[in-house]
Scaffold this active site. Sequence first.
Site, mmCIF file in Angstrom:
data_model
loop_
_atom_site.group_PDB
_atom_site.id
_atom_site.type_symbol
_atom_site.label_atom_id
_atom_site.label_comp_id
_atom_site.label_asym_id
_atom_site.label_seq_id
_atom_site.Cartn_x
_atom_site.Cartn_y
_atom_site.Cartn_z
ATOM 1 N N ASP A 82 1.005 -1.053 -0.851
ATOM 2 C CA ASP A 82 0.221 -0.517 -0.009
ATOM 3 C C ASP A 82 0.827 1.592 -0.096
ATOM 4 O OD1 ASP A 82 -2.002 1.492 -0.018
ATOM 5 O OD2 ASP A 82 -2.112 1.099 2.499
ATOM 6 N N HIS A 83 0.419 2.114 -1.209
ATOM 7 C CA HIS A 83 0.991 3.944 -0.699
ATOM 8 C C HIS A 83 3.115 3.588 -0.583
ATOM 9 C CE1 HIS A 83 -2.195 5.741 -0.028
ATOM 10 N NE2 HIS A 83 -2.713 5.122 1.134
ATOM 11 N N GLU A 134 -2.551 6.237 -7.998
ATOM 12 C CA GLU A 134 -3.740 7.126 -7.652
ATOM 13 C C GLU A 134 -4.047 8.558 -8.268
ATOM 14 O OE1 GLU A 134 -4.075 7.193 -3.754
ATOM 15 O OE2 GLU A 134 -3.977 9.098 -3.581
ATOM 16 N N GLY A 182 -7.654 8.275 8.203
ATOM 17 C CA GLY A 182 -7.439 8.908 9.478
ATOM 18 C C GLY A 182 -8.678 8.494 10.280
ATOM 19 N N GLY A 210 -8.951 6.000 2.513
ATOM 20 C CA GLY A 210 -9.823 6.459 4.382
ATOM 21 C C GLY A 210 -11.143 6.074 3.906
ATOM 22 N N GLY A 211 -11.201 4.557 4.673
ATOM 23 C CA GLY A 211 -12.928 4.195 4.710
ATOM 24 C C GLY A 211 -13.010 4.478 5.749
ATOM 25 N N THR A 212 -12.150 4.303 6.419
ATOM 26 C CA THR A 212 -12.544 4.941 8.310
ATOM 27 C C THR A 212 -13.538 5.816 8.049
ATOM 28 O OG1 THR A 212 -10.397 3.995 9.504
ATOM 29 C CG2 THR A 212 -12.331 5.800 9.796
ATOM 30 N N ASN A 231 -9.741 0.442 1.217
ATOM 31 C CA ASN A 231 -9.285 -0.055 1.820
ATOM 32 C C ASN A 231 -8.860 0.795 3.181
ATOM 33 O OD1 ASN A 231 -7.230 0.347 -0.288
ATOM 34 N ND2 ASN A 231 -5.555 1.598 0.271
HETATM 35 P P1 13P Z 1 -7.825 4.368 6.654
HETATM 36 O O1 13P Z 1 -6.975 4.608 8.456
HETATM 37 O O2 13P Z 1 -8.834 6.444 6.984
HETATM 38 O O3 13P Z 1 -9.023 3.814 6.906
HETATM 39 O O4 13P Z 1 -7.840 4.476 5.674
HETATM 40 C C1 13P Z 1 -6.533 3.797 5.310
HETATM 41 C C2 13P Z 1 -6.405 3.792 3.654
HETATM 42 O O5 13P Z 1 -6.683 4.548 2.635
HETATM 43 C C3 13P Z 1 -5.290 3.021 3.561
HETATM 44 O O6 13P Z 1 -4.146 3.313 2.300
#
Ligand code: 13P
Length: 391
Positions: A82-83, A134, A182, A210-212, A231
């Site tokens: 990831d990233h 991305e 986050g 940024g699913g959270t 994610n």
């Molecule tokens: P969150 O931490 O907001 O769930 O995002 C995770 C993410 O996008 C990891 O690449």
Amino acid sequence: MALVNMKQMLEHAHTNGYAVGAFDLVSLDFLEAILDAAGHCRAPVILSLAESHFEYFDFELVMPAVVAGARRASVPVAIHLDHGESLSSAVRGINLGCNGVMVDASHLPLEENIAASRKVVEMARGCGVPVEGELGYVPGVEGEDAERHPGEIAYTSVEDARRYVAESGVDFLAVSVGTVHGRMQGEPRLDFQRLAGIDQALGIPLVIHGGTGLADEQFRSLIENGVSKINYYTALADAAGGRIVGNASAGAKSYTALVAGVRQAIAEEVERCIRLWGGAGQAEAVLAHCEPWEPVEHIILYNVEKLDEREVREMMAEGRRVLPSIPGVQAVDTGIAAQDAAKYRYCWRIRFCHPAVIDSYRDHPDHKAFADHRFRPYAGDRISIDYRLVE
Ligand code: 13P
């Protein structure tokens, strides 16, 4: 063994209208929890390792456990970097066992993002590994309060997305439509119309970072508009942290008492997401649709002439130093026959992550230089066979 081709996994999700969870892990508790939850609801899952998290664990030490967990699982699993920040990060991820990589050059102007992404795609193609790129900017940092990293959201435009995907060749696209990495305060406003336009223009699996913090209804609309990979990390880290805080307030003092129940807390949140995103019950269909991710052993048995035993060992040592950094090479072992009467006295055993590496390795300049100057002139008597490892 249920490590499978990630491109086919996400295409299945894209065609069948659900999203696979890509859960970032930072410890063995996360690894076990994610696999337990996916197994419990018979879902495909992606084990995700973010380069920004490498300060919390040793990537090289963790990867053998991640690969072993994925192979042991009875549900389909992919392992994703990831990233990834650079071409060398992507090579390192692939050589350690990732079968999908992200190149995150989204902070660069479009032309430079395309050029950086295309380099990763060219390398990864030679390893059979799909690439996520991305476009646009999703601000924030996984695991922290989004407000601490405010940067402006840069939304992905349909026109740029079309050009970026055509020219870079990425297999999946992470889009910026209003999410942030986050913890965030309030509910994010997502641009579904923009997402629908990108989906129609590209027709490839889209990814949300940024699913959270998103609402159930927002997840459903994201998936309806082409999102096939989500994610997710911060909410898992908070579930784990909450359990530790609870244990501490109940008087726990030792490490094991403090982390008691952490795995279960993470697994509950992973399972909630998997069910919400539609992956539950898809494992069997995905296994039928996807090729297993099978490594290849490149075996060479040989005898030497014109070199004494010390010189042979030096040549082997140089191979062990040079060859492992070639993309797709997971291990380089050298051996000397245990019996003096063996038909061939020496061997190379080189593990490729995927059959595609047979060709890309053969043509790689580092391999050619080593083989043409250090090996072949002395090892005319040899046999070489590539074996696909079957289970
Ligand atoms: P969150 O931490 O907001 O769930 O995002 C995770 C993410 O996008 C990891 O690449």
